[in-house]
Write a protein that holds these residues in place. Structure first.
Motif, PDB file in Angstrom:
ATOM      1  N   THR A 352      34.330 -10.921  -9.276  1.00 34.97           N
ATOM      2  CA  THR A 352      33.357 -10.821 -10.370  1.00 34.97           C
ATOM      3  C   THR A 352      32.112 -11.580  -9.938  1.00 34.97           C
ATOM      4  N   PHE A 353      30.967 -11.166 -10.435  1.00 33.79           N
ATOM      5  CA  PHE A 353      29.695 -11.783 -10.061  1.00 33.79           C
ATOM      6  C   PHE A 353      29.186 -12.663 -11.195  1.00 33.79           C
ATOM      7  N   ASP A 354      28.521 -13.743 -10.836  1.00 38.87           N
ATOM      8  CA  ASP A 354      27.913 -14.635 -11.818  1.00 38.87           C
ATOM      9  C   ASP A 354      26.518 -14.094 -12.134  1.00 38.87           C
ATOM     10  N   TRP A 355      26.487 -13.143 -13.084  1.00 39.82           N
ATOM     11  CA  TRP A 355      25.231 -12.448 -13.385  1.00 39.82           C
ATOM     12  C   TRP A 355      24.190 -13.381 -13.999  1.00 39.82           C
ATOM     13  N   GLU A 356      24.646 -14.387 -14.736  1.00 39.56           N
ATOM     14  CA  GLU A 356      23.695 -15.324 -15.351  1.00 39.56           C
ATOM     15  C   GLU A 356      22.964 -16.127 -14.276  1.00 39.56           C
ATOM     16  N   SER A 357      23.711 -16.604 -13.286  1.00 40.73           N
ATOM     17  CA  SER A 357      23.110 -17.354 -12.180  1.00 40.73           C
ATOM     18  C   SER A 357      22.188 -16.450 -11.366  1.00 40.73           C
ATOM     19  N   HIS A 358      22.610 -15.203 -11.174  1.00 39.01           N
ATOM     20  CA  HIS A 358      21.792 -14.249 -10.422  1.00 39.01           C
ATOM     21  C   HIS A 358      20.464 -13.995 -11.132  1.00 39.01           C
ATOM     22  N   SER A 359      20.514 -13.820 -12.439  1.00 42.15           N
ATOM     23  CA  SER A 359      19.308 -13.579 -13.222  1.00 42.15           C
ATOM     24  C   SER A 359      18.356 -14.776 -13.163  1.00 42.15           C
ATOM     25  N   GLN A 360      18.920 -15.971 -13.204  1.00 44.00           N
ATOM     26  CA  GLN A 360      18.099 -17.180 -13.119  1.00 44.00           C
ATOM     27  C   GLN A 360      17.394 -17.259 -11.758  1.00 44.00           C
ATOM     28  N   LEU A 361      18.126 -16.911 -10.697  1.00 43.10           N
ATOM     29  CA  LEU A 361      17.510 -16.891  -9.360  1.00 43.10           C
ATOM     30  C   LEU A 361      16.367 -15.874  -9.326  1.00 43.10           C
ATOM     31  N   GLN A 362      16.612 -14.690  -9.881  1.00 38.83           N
ATOM     32  CA  GLN A 362      15.580 -13.645  -9.887  1.00 38.83           C
ATOM     33  C   GLN A 362      14.324 -14.125 -10.607  1.00 38.83           C
ATOM     34  N   LYS A 363      14.504 -14.835 -11.700  1.00 33.30           N
ATOM     35  CA  LYS A 363      13.368 -15.328 -12.470  1.00 33.30           C
ATOM     36  C   LYS A 363      12.579 -16.364 -11.666  1.00 33.30           C
ATOM     37  N   GLU A 364      13.290 -17.299 -11.036  1.00 34.97           N
ATOM     38  CA  GLU A 364      12.626 -18.334 -10.248  1.00 34.97           C
ATOM     39  C   GLU A 364      11.877 -17.729  -9.062  1.00 34.97           C
ATOM     40  N   LEU A 365      12.476 -16.718  -8.436  1.00 34.67           N
ATOM     41  CA  LEU A 365      11.809 -16.039  -7.328  1.00 34.67           C
ATOM     42  C   LEU A 365      10.557 -15.314  -7.815  1.00 34.67           C
ATOM     43  N   ALA A 366      10.678 -14.613  -8.946  1.00 33.98           N
ATOM     44  CA  ALA A 366       9.538 -13.858  -9.480  1.00 33.98           C
ATOM     45  C   ALA A 366       8.366 -14.772  -9.811  1.00 33.98           C
ATOM     46  N   GLU A 367       8.663 -15.939 -10.348  1.00 31.99           N
ATOM     47  CA  GLU A 367       7.596 -16.906 -10.658  1.00 31.99           C
ATOM     48  C   GLU A 367       6.851 -17.327  -9.394  1.00 31.99           C
ATOM     49  N   ASN A 368       7.513 -17.174  -8.271  1.00 33.99           N
ATOM     50  CA  ASN A 368       6.966 -17.578  -6.982  1.00 33.99           C
ATOM     51  C   ASN A 368       6.211 -16.435  -6.292  1.00 33.99           C
ATOM     52  N   TYR A 369       6.596 -15.164  -6.544  1.00 36.35           N
ATOM     53  CA  TYR A 369       5.952 -14.064  -5.812  1.00 36.35           C
ATOM     54  C   TYR A 369       5.005 -13.195  -6.625  1.00 36.35           C
ATOM     55  N   VAL A 370       5.141 -13.135  -7.949  1.00 41.80           N
ATOM     56  CA  VAL A 370       4.214 -12.336  -8.756  1.00 41.80           C
ATOM     57  C   VAL A 370       2.799 -12.847  -8.510  1.00 41.80           C
ATOM     58  N   SER A 371       1.875 -11.945  -8.183  1.00 45.67           N
ATOM     59  CA  SER A 371       0.550 -12.374  -7.711  1.00 45.67           C
ATOM     60  C   SER A 371      -0.589 -11.569  -8.326  1.00 45.67           C
ATOM     61  N   VAL A 372      -1.710 -12.246  -8.536  1.00 47.81           N
ATOM     62  CA  VAL A 372      -2.978 -11.573  -8.839  1.00 47.81           C
ATOM     63  C   VAL A 372      -3.649 -11.364  -7.490  1.00 47.81           C
TER      64      VAL A 372
END
Length: 499
Positions: A352-372
C-alpha cells in the motif's frame, strides 16, 4: 554452471503485464529452458508499441499493479536463480502502472529553484522505495541526456534540461536516491541523446559533433557520474561518427564507443546495459536472429534488454565469445544480484502507498518549481478587477472545471466584459506528437484572445509545448506549472492570489 547458462544471465527480455496466457507461458518457457537472468516489465504490447506507431501511450487497463505483483511471484517461482526484475520508470511506477505514485518529470525537477539536488535525491529515494516494495530491483533511469535540441522527438521532458552541469548534478542525485533506497539505477542514454532529431524507436539518430564538443556537453554528465562511482550506464541507439572512426554505427553495438571510450578512456568499471534491442535503430541491421545480440555483447554490453531472439542470441554468443569474456560478465551480473538482494527474493505482497505523504511531497515540490517566466503578477489588481466584474477566465484542453479554477477563489465575468483574462492551458500530452495533442484551431483561438486584450497565461504541462503558442510577448504574463497535478494547481492558484 555451463557457458550457455552463464550467458543467459545477460538477458532481460520484455514481459508485458497485460498479455495473453499463451504469452505468459512463453515467458515461463524462456525462464525454464533458457534460464534467463532477468525480465523488464512493460504495461502492455499496445503501450510498448506507441513509439513505433507514432501515437501517444495510453494506460487504461484495470488492476495493472496487482497483476504485476502476481506475475513477478509467478515468474520468480519458475527460475532456478532468482530473476533481476527491472522497469523503465523515469517518473516512478506510474510511467508503466496506473494508480501508483507519479513523481514530476525530469524537466520539472530541472526547474526547482532551491536545493534542487537534495529534492531530486529525495524523489529518487521515494521512487526507489515504491519499486523495492513491489519486487523490482532495477529502475532503468534516470536520463543524463542534455536536451539541447528543443525539437528532440524522444527526450524532451525526460531530461533535466539544457544546461550540462545541472543535468550532470541532478541525474547523479536521482541515481543516488534510488541507490539509497536499495535498488539499482543507471544513467542513460550514453553517449547522450539530447541533441538528436530522430526517435531511435523509429530510425537511427546521427549526432554530428566533434569529440571536443561531445566531451564538453553530451559526455560530461556521464563522466560526472563515473567519477562519483556510478555502477550502471545504458548505451543508446545513436550514431556518433566522431567517436567511431567516421562510421554511422549505433553506439549500442560499437566496441570503439563502449569498450574503448566508455570503459578505457572514461574509466567506467560498472555494468553496461543496452537500450531495447527491438528498437528499429538497430533491430533492422541484422536480419539473422541472434546476430544483433552477439554484436551488442562483443561491443561491451553486459545486460541485453528487450531481445526478441533470446535462444538464438545465447547460442550465437556461446559460439563466438571467449570463455574469459563470458566469465567476467557473468561474475559482474551475479555480483549485482547479490548487491541488490535478488538472490534472497521472496514472494511479494501487494504493497500500500502512503498517499498523504506523497501528496505533501508533491505540494512542497510544486512550491519550489511553479514559476512566473515572463511579466509579473499583480494579485491586488486581479482581486480588484474580479470585484468590479472585469476579470475573465477561460480554460483550454480540459474536459471538466479544473481544481485550479475552484482554488483560485476569484469572481469571473464573461470574456466580452473583461478588461483582463486569465487563460489556462492543460497540455494534453507530454510527448511532442501532434503538437503535444493540442488542436490547431484551439491554439489559434488562444492566440487571438491574447491579441484582443491583456491576458495572463497559466500553462500546466510540458513547457516545451509553449512553442506552439508562438509569441509569448502577446501575453501580459506567463506562469509555468510544468505538471497538472492537483497539488500543483493548488500552488498555482495561491501564486496568482499572492498567497
Amino acid at each position: 554452471m555451463n557457458k550457455h547458462q552463464k550467458i543467459a544471465q545477460c538477458f532481460s527480455p520484455a514481459a508485458f503485464i497485460h498479455d495473453s496466457e499463451e504469452n505468459y507461458l512463453a515467458i515461463e518457457k524462456l525462464i525454464q529452458e533458457q534460464e534467463i537472468g532477468g525480465l523488464t516489465f512493460f504495461h502492455s504490447r499496445h503501450s510498448a508499441a506507441a513509439n513505433f506507431e507514432k501515437r501517444a501511450e495510453s494506460l487504461d487497463t484495470e488492476d495493472t499493479f496487482e497483476k504485476l505483483i502476481g506475475l513477478i511471484n509467478r515468474y520468480q517461482a519458475f527460475s532456478r536463480i532468482p530473476l533481476l526484475i527491472s522497469i523503465d520508470g523515469e517518473y516512478g511506477l506510474a510511467m508503466r502502472i496506473e494508480k501508483t505514485p507519479q513523481y514530476p518529470f525530469a524537466i520539472t525537477l530541472g526547474a526547482l529553484k532551491k536545493d534542487a539536488e537534495k529534492w531530486v535525491e529525495e524523489v529518487g529515494y521515494r521512487m526507489g522505495m515504491d519499486m523495492k516494495r513491489s519486487g523490482i530491483h532495477l529502475n532503468l533511469a534516470p536520463c543524463a541526456d542534455v536536451n539541447t535540441n528543443p525539437n528532440n522527438p524522444v527526450i524532451g521532458y525526460r531530461s533535466f534540461g539544457d544546461q550540462t552541469k545541472k543535468v550532470a548534478k541532478l541525474s547523479f542525485a536521482a541515481y543516488s536516491g534510488m541507490k539509497k533506497a536499495g535498488i539499482g539505477a543507471c544513467l542513460k542514454h550514453f553517449p547522450g541523446h539530447g541533441d538528436t532529431a530522430v526517435d531511435s524507436h523509429l530510425g537511427l539518430p546521427i549526432l554530428h559533433k566533434s569529440k571536443e564538443e561531445l566531451k564538453a556537453e553530451e559526455l560530461l554528465p556521464f563522466q560526472y557520474g563515473i567519477d562519483r562511482g556510478v555502477e550502471m550506464i545504458m548505451v543508446g541507439h545513436l550514431a556518433v561518427p566522431a567517436l567511431t572512426g567516421g562510421k554511422d554505427i549505433p553506439a549500442s553495438i560499437s566496441r570503439e564507443l563502449i569498450a574503448d571510450l566508455l570503459k578505457e578512456e572514461m574509466g567506467f568499471q560498472g555494468l553496461v546495459i543496452s537500450d531495447a534491442l527491438n528498437m528499429k535503430a538497430v533491430a533492422n541491421l541484422y536480419p539473422d536472429p541472434g546476430e544483433l545480440e552477439w554484436q551488442a555483447f562483443q561491443a561491451g554490453n553486459e545486460i541485453l534488454c528487450f531481445s526478441d531472439y533470446v535462444k538464438e542470441g545465447i547460442e550465437k554468443i556461446s559460439q563466438k565469445a571467449s570463455d574469459e569474456h563470458v566469465e567476467v560478465v557473468f561474475q559482474k551480473i551475479m555480483d549485482l544480484k547479490k548487491c541488490l538482494g535478488v538472490l534472497e527474493a521472496k514472494p511479494v505482497e501487494v504493497p500500500t502507498f502512503d498517499w498523504e505523504s506523497h501528496s505533501q511531497l508533491q505540494k512542497e515540490l510544486a512550491e519550489n518549481y511553479v514559476s512566473v517566466i515572463s511579466g509579473e503578477i499583480k494579485s491586488a489588481e486581479l482581486q480588484t478587477l474580479a470585484r468590479e466584474g472585469k476579470l475573465g477566465f477561460q480554460e483550454f484542453f480540459t474536459q471538466n472545471p479544473s481544481r485550479f479554477s475552484q482554488d483560485i477563489k476569484l469572481e469571473f465575468s464573461p470574456i466580452e466584459q473583461a478588461e483582463k483574462v486569465i487563460i489556462t492551458v492543460f497540455v494534453p500530452s507530454h510527448k511532442p506528437l501532434n503538437q503535444f495533442g493540442m488542436d490547431q484551431e484551439v491554439l489559434d483561438e488562444i492566440k487571438e484572445l491574447a491579441k484582443s486584450k491583456p491576458c495572463i497565461l497559466v500553462h500546466f504541462g510540458n513547457p516545451l509545448a509553449l512553442i506552439h503558442l508562438r509569441n509569448l510577448e502577446d501575453f501580459e504574463a506567463v506562469l509555468c506549472a510544468y505538471q497538472g497535478f492537483e497539488e500543483t494547481q493548488e500552488v498555482m492558484a495561491k501564486t496568482l492570489q499572492g498567497l
